[in-house]
Design an enzyme around this catalytic site. Structure first.
Site, PDB file in Angstrom:
ATOM      1  N   CYS A 225      68.743 135.912  85.910  1.00  0.00           N
ATOM      2  CA  CYS A 225      67.560 135.703  85.087  1.00  0.00           C
ATOM      3  C   CYS A 225      68.040 135.206  83.738  1.00  0.00           C
ATOM      4  O   CYS A 225      68.638 135.962  82.968  1.00  0.00           O
ATOM      5  CB  CYS A 225      66.767 137.003  84.933  1.00  0.00           C
ATOM      6  SG  CYS A 225      65.274 136.802  83.920  1.00  0.00           S
TER       7      CYS A 225
ATOM      8  N   GLU B 167      63.832 129.431  87.280  1.00  0.00           N
ATOM      9  CA  GLU B 167      65.126 129.177  87.908  1.00  0.00           C
ATOM     10  C   GLU B 167      65.215 127.694  88.218  1.00  0.00           C
ATOM     11  O   GLU B 167      64.213 127.051  88.527  1.00  0.00           O
ATOM     12  CB  GLU B 167      65.280 130.024  89.178  1.00  0.00           C
ATOM     13  CG  GLU B 167      66.712 130.133  89.660  1.00  0.00           C
ATOM     14  CD  GLU B 167      67.647 130.706  88.610  1.00  0.00           C
ATOM     15  OE1 GLU B 167      68.333 129.896  87.944  1.00  0.00           O
ATOM     16  OE2 GLU B 167      67.682 131.932  88.444  1.00  0.00           O
TER      17      GLU B 167
END
Length: 272
Positions: free
Chosen positions: A2, A114
């Site tokens: 993350c 992402e």
């Protein structure tokens, strides 16, 4: 992993959702659709109030800096590299084992970003015809629109160069716990040639905790390691959806609700 996420919920909403008993309106953060490491973030944690004679943990909404600085660190600089802690080893790593034992938190998010390398771009890179393949950003978010409560750890660091009472004498920092990405099908479409699972985008993902585990995760008195490690089980698969978003999110200076809108422009078609 993350490395960027969105957090646009109002503190008032988080207070009700997480059963927060105390928060300082002066620490309220503006909605942020492009949260990057070293930024200030909202965190939910259970901790006795400072200066109180009552040892009972109180649920608080606090402002922390993303990037954990261990208490033994010589300087806060290493925090920029400590934004993620792997669930598989968090109990044994020197930087994380103490926070894992007693200083756990929840980091509310709308979802996380992402970047995925397209198949044809990866092939060009392997053939030496492109040195830096283009990547398509995706936004990963709960399919039901709920808040994504990411498992986190927090820590305090004392700057010994500053006197007591100085506003920067103490640093309050945090990290996001990550786990292996799901291989199960995503909830909802991601495009005909898009990723079919979170693992197609990246091998890691933040560990999302469902409401029934919030109290146990936040409880600082819960110490048996086997109980804590059991809480690191990922939620049932198929709860997340992922869709392409504009490459504008790649620049941390960009920050608006447009960043989380599904992108249907020509970039997606050319990448996949």
């Amino acid at each position: 992993m993350c490395g960027r996420y969105a957090a646009s919920r109002r503190p008032e909403d988080l207070v009700g959702l997480f059963g927060v008993e105390m928060w300082e309106p002066a620490e309220t953060l503006a909605p942020d659709w492009n949260v990057a490491p070293t930024k200030q973030v909202h965190a939910v944690l259970d901790r006795p109030l400072r200066g109180s004679e009552n040892p009972r943990p109180v649920r608080q909404l606090r402002t922390l800096t993303w990037g954990l600085v261990p208490g033994w660190a010589q300087s806060p600089d290493m925090g920029a590299k400590m934004i993620n802690a792997r669930a598989e080893t968090v109990h044994e790593k020197p930087a994380y084992r103490r926070p894992f034992a007693a200083r756990r938190c929840l980091l509310p998010a709308d979802g996380y970003y992402e970047w995925m390398t397209a198949r044809n771009e990866l092939q060009l890179e392997q053939e030496g015809r492109r040195k830096r393949p283009r990547k398509q950003p995706y936004f990963v978010t709960p399919a039901d629109g709920s808040v994504m409560a990411m498992a986190g750890l927090y820590e305090f660091w004392r700057d010994g160069t500053l006197p007591d009472g100085h506003p920067r004498a103490w640093w309050s920092t945090c990290t996001v716990v990550t786990t292996e990405a799901e291989t199960a099908p995503l909830a909802g479409p991601s495009g005909e040639d898009g990723p079919k699972s979170l693992a197609d985008i990246h091998p890691r993902m933040p560990l999302m905790l469902l409401p029934e585990r919030w109290n146990a995760w936040l409880d600082p008195a819960r110490r048996p390691q086997e109980e804590l490690r059991a809480l690191l089980e990922p939620p049932p698969p198929g709860m997340m959806r992922a869709y392409p978003v504009s490459t504008e999110v790649s620049n941390v200076r960009n920050n608006s609700p447009e960043l989380v809108r599904e992108w249907t422009g020509p970039e997606v078609g050319t990448l996949f």
